[in-house]
Design an enzyme around this catalytic site. Structure first.
Site, PDB file in Angstrom:
ATOM      1  N   LYS A   1       0.862  -1.377  -0.287  1.00  0.00           N
ATOM      2  CA  LYS A   1      -0.201  -0.151  -0.462  1.00  0.00           C
ATOM      3  C   LYS A   1       1.092   1.355   0.100  1.00  0.00           C
ATOM      4  O   LYS A   1       0.248   2.204  -0.595  1.00  0.00           O
ATOM      5  CB  LYS A   1      -0.875  -0.130   0.916  1.00  0.00           C
ATOM      6  CG  LYS A   1      -2.292  -1.512   1.010  1.00  0.00           C
ATOM      7  CD  LYS A   1      -3.136  -0.832   0.330  1.00  0.00           C
ATOM      8  CE  LYS A   1      -4.352  -1.998   0.258  1.00  0.00           C
ATOM      9  NZ  LYS A   1      -4.907  -2.159  -0.651  1.00  0.00           N
TER      10      LYS A   1
ATOM     11  N   GLU B   1     -10.056   5.032   3.050  1.00  0.00           N
ATOM     12  CA  GLU B   1     -10.350   4.789   3.225  1.00  0.00           C
ATOM     13  C   GLU B   1     -10.030   3.573   4.006  1.00  0.00           C
ATOM     14  O   GLU B   1      -8.531   3.633   3.153  1.00  0.00           O
ATOM     15  CB  GLU B   1     -12.125   4.216   2.507  1.00  0.00           C
ATOM     16  CG  GLU B   1     -10.953   3.286   1.460  1.00  0.00           C
ATOM     17  CD  GLU B   1     -10.393   3.434   0.425  1.00  0.00           C
ATOM     18  OE1 GLU B   1     -10.281   4.712   0.645  1.00  0.00           O
ATOM     19  OE2 GLU B   1      -9.274   3.109  -0.193  1.00  0.00           O
TER      20      GLU B   1
ATOM     21  N   SER C   1       1.611  -9.856  -1.176  1.00  0.00           N
ATOM     22  CA  SER C   1       1.376  -8.212  -0.407  1.00  0.00           C
ATOM     23  C   SER C   1       1.626  -7.759   0.705  1.00  0.00           C
ATOM     24  O   SER C   1       1.485  -6.699   1.330  1.00  0.00           O
ATOM     25  CB  SER C   1       0.061  -7.781  -1.077  1.00  0.00           C
ATOM     26  OG  SER C   1      -0.807  -8.372  -0.021  1.00  0.00           O
TER      27      SER C   1
HETATM   28  C1  LIG Z   1      -1.397  -7.003   2.030  1.00  0.00           C
HETATM   29  C2  LIG Z   1      -2.766  -6.502   1.400  1.00  0.00           C
HETATM   30  N1  LIG Z   1      -2.691  -7.192   0.438  1.00  0.00           N
HETATM   31  C3  LIG Z   1      -3.945  -7.028   0.051  1.00  0.00           C
HETATM   32  C4  LIG Z   1      -5.297  -6.248  -0.084  1.00  0.00           C
HETATM   33  C5  LIG Z   1      -6.130  -5.999  -1.511  1.00  0.00           C
HETATM   34  O1  LIG Z   1      -5.643  -5.025  -2.134  1.00  0.00           O
HETATM   35  P1  LIG Z   1      -5.305  -5.223  -3.307  1.00  0.00           P
HETATM   36  O2  LIG Z   1      -6.325  -6.113  -4.275  1.00  0.00           O
HETATM   37  O3  LIG Z   1      -5.969  -3.304  -4.252  1.00  0.00           O
HETATM   38  O4  LIG Z   1      -4.179  -5.208  -2.982  1.00  0.00           O
HETATM   39  C6  LIG Z   1      -5.048  -5.013   1.429  1.00  0.00           C
HETATM   40  C7  LIG Z   1      -5.754  -4.872   1.376  1.00  0.00           C
HETATM   41  O5  LIG Z   1      -6.269  -3.815   2.251  1.00  0.00           O
HETATM   42  C8  LIG Z   1      -3.654  -5.957   1.633  1.00  0.00           C
HETATM   43  O6  LIG Z   1      -3.477  -5.103   3.273  1.00  0.00           O
END
Ligand SMILES: Cc1ncc(COP(=O)(O)O)c(C=O)c1O
Lengths: 257, 394
Positions: free
Chosen positions: B85, B107, B374
């Site tokens: 993020k 948000e 992520s």
């Molecule tokens: C660690 C992590 N991965 C994935 C996501 C999902 O978001 P996005 O699909 O935009 O990557 C989030 C959302 O809060 C997250 O905190």
């Protein structure tokens, strides 16, 4: 679309809003009949949506109540058909892009036309995206109402020049809801509209008192009141018809004076 | 006239009050994204503040254990604030600052985007308000306190289902209320144009690094890329660089909650239909009247009823594939990666790990699979303990 012209034929127009199905559709039907009787010139019926992003807390809660009561778009169409057997007052739907799009814009507007809805107001379909709805609106002769906001500035000319029916002038920043004070220079917004096209302008968002309505009616062709009425519905529930009728009488009188 | 389309998806479905704000943002981004000074500043922040480039780690034990494709993990969990993020947030807040804004709003679902926004706002001297569904403030209580520690004000959203979609509603409402000094830092590749494009571009650093790193390590491109999909920002960040490379399979993992056949899931591609919501045309979980469905996933970050418009288009064209992963599979993958590689992944990322466990054994040993980690899983430890019926004193 002819009925929309009648809206502004009896002096300044008073335009009340209620969420259809709050607290249930039988009450909404009675509310419409009584508000018409009390002097409303156009009635806006909200089709409740799960996520009304342009709405403040009062109308959000009304949408939640209506959906919890089992209200659906089809049941609202049925109610409008019943109302149309008794009344010739102009009627508009206010809802969001998604309930129309998912129902099918063409089918939705065909039904609007068949049951006597004269206009639709869709706050999350701005000028740039109106191609989503306009072809079906034109095909079935339902006006797509344009909104202008305090932030519209140089966009007002563009929006107003293509507006139909009337222009909905959003009085304040933010979402719907009762406001103690309206500070926007709305007279200036309306002047810009009228330069682009000689079309009636109605002011909405935040108006609740007869004094506010009377002030607004001096600079516009009509006033729109939503949250203040929905609050009465919330407060009185199934017994809201009398209080709402009295309120509409009072408001119509205040802008006719 | 129609801007920001990905095939039939995207667009700018916002109230008139916001139109000039999104137009202003589009213009500012068009200017600054080509401005050498802006790009130098952003590169510097990504490198010296966020800790980029993130590692591309060869998960040797996992590879051996699954007995198929060679597995690499893209370690977005090692970024400052613990997830991808921050890539988007640093870009957007720097842009907001150039636009003369003094306040940011955001948000958040899991709290990761809120934490990243609060962090960058602290760094760049901006006021920060974060909107979070009440249910998520309870699931992710630690992140609420973290944001407050960083100087942000956290607003608990009690409308609707009290989760991510309601947090987005409330942040949009607040933006229409206060535009002049405020930028809305949208946290995923969703919302009205230009957000899906801006967020994708700021996240595309992930895939750009992967290309360089894998070419250096293996001398060839990977065969498949895996990422979890909430709104889709970490996934598109990884995929974007490879869309033109047809040999690279792109696979997004959606949250199936208790199962795609149950009412409790958030699998938008599997169960959604075309709609218009949160500023965009895309796929949404909803009923026949267009009422948005109350979705569910154990993962607060994937608990969203829609998907970004570019993903919707990648699905339409068949360029990317979307699969669903249940709570149970994700929790097992969470534990698996912790024990196998000594890496605790975010429960969101664990959805991608779970699918890697299925996919890798079906691939050849000379094939390469890259999984986007992520985020890190510290924030989820309490929830997983609860899921397993373990009581932890807090
Ligand atoms: C660690 C992590 N991965 C994935 C996501 C999902 O978001 P996005 O699909 O935009 O990557 C989030 C959302 O809060 C997250 O905190």
């Amino acid at each position: 679309m002819n009925r929309i012209r009648n809206v502004f034929a009896n002096g300044k127009a008073f335009i009340p809003f209620v969420t259809a199905g709050d607290p249930n559709l039988a009450i909404t039907e009675r509310l419409v009949l009584e508000m018409a009787e009390a002097g409303a010139d156009l009635i806006e019926l909200g089709i409740p949506f799960s996520d009304p992003v342009a709405e403040g807390i009062v109308i959000q809660k009304a949408d939640e109540r209506a959906l919890a009561a089992g209200t659906t778009t089809d049941k609202i169409f049925d109610m409008v058909r019943r109302i149309r057997n008794k009344l010739d007052i102009p009627l508009a739907f206010m809802t969001y892009a998604n309930p129309i799009f998912v129902y099918g814009a063409d089918k939705f507007l065909a039904n609007c036309s068949a049951c006597g809805i004269d206009a639709i107001i869709v706050p999350d379909v701005p000028y740039e995206e109106k191609g989503e709805l306009l072809p079906s609106c034109e095909k079935y002769g339902v006006a797509l109402i344009s909104l202008i906001a305090p932030t519209s500035k140089e966009r007002i000319g563009m929006i107003a020049s293509q507006a139909q029916g009337f222009v909905y002038c959003v009085s304040s920043l933010g979402v719907t809801g009762v406001r103690s004070e309206i500070t926007t220079d709305i007279a200036q917004m309306i002047a810009l509209v009228k330069t682009a096209q000689n079309i009636p302008c109605a002011i909405g968002f935040g108006i609740s008192t007869p004094e506010q309505a009377s002030t607004m009616a001096k600079i516009a062709d009509g006033v729109i009141v939503g949250s203040a009425i929905v609050k009465l519905v919330e407060q009185y529930g199934e017994h809201c018809v009398g209080p709402v009728r009295d309120y509409v009488l009072k408001m119509k009188r205040s802008i006719s004076a | 006239m129609q801007k920001g389309r990905f095939g039939i998806h995207g667009g700018q479905f916002v109230p008139e009050t916001l139109m000039n704000a999104v137009i202003e943002l589009e213009k500012a981004y068009a200017f600054y994204s080509k401005d050498a000074h802006f790009n130098r500043e952003l590169d510097d922040l990504l490198k010296n503040y966020a800790g980029r480039p993130s590692l591309l780690y060869h998960a040797e034990k996992m590879t051996r254990d699954l007995g198929g494709a060679k597995i690499y993990l893209k370690r977005e969990d090692l970024n400052h604030t613990g997830s991808h993020k921050i890539n988007n947030v640093l870009g957007q807040i720097l842009l907001a600052k150039k636009m003369g804004k003094s306040r940011v709003i955001a948000e958040t679902g899991a709290g990761q985007h809120g934490v990243a926004t609060a962090t960058a706002a602290a760094l760049m001297g901006m006021k920060c308000d974060v909107y979070m569904g009440r249910e998520d403030t309870q699931r992710q209580a630690l992140n609420v306190f973290r944001m407050e520690l960083l100087g942000a004000t956290v607003h608990s959203v009690t409308s609707g289902t009290q989760t991510l979609k309601d947090a987005v509603n409330e942040t949009m409402r607040e933006w229409t209320n206060r535009i002049e000094d405020t930028h809305y830092v949208l946290g995923s590749v969703m919302g009205p144009h230009p957000f899906p494009t801006i967020v994708r571009n700021f996240q595309s650093v992930i895939g750009k690094e992967v290309r360089q790193q894998i070419l250096k390590a293996e001398g060839k491109l990977p065969d498949a890329l895996l990422a979890c999909v909430g709104g889709g920002s970490n996934a598109i960040g990884l995929f974007y660089e490879f869309i033109g490379d047809d040999s690279v399979a792109l696979i997004g993992c959606e949250a199936a909650g208790l199962g795609v056949d149950t009412p409790k899931n958030a699998a938008t591609v599997a169960n959604g239909t075309l709609g218009i919501f949160h500023g965009m045309k895309s796929y949404f979980c909803q009923d026949e009247y267009g009422q948005i469905a109350p979705v569910y996933s154990i993962s607060a970050g994937l608990d969203y009823p829609g998907i970004g418009p570019e993903h919707a288009n990648l699905h339409d064209t068949g360029r990317a594939q979307y699969v669903s992963v249940t709570d149970t599979e994700a929790v097992e993958a969470f534990e698996y990666l912790s024990k196998t590689e000594g890496i605790i992944p975010a429960i969101e990322s664990a959805h991608a790990v779970a699918y890697a466990q299925k996919l890798a054994p079906t691939m050849k040993k000379d094939q390469i699979l890259v999984v986007n980690l992520s985020g890190r899983g510290d924030k989820d430890v309490a929830a997983i303990a609860k899921y397993r019926g373990v009581k932890i004193d807090e």
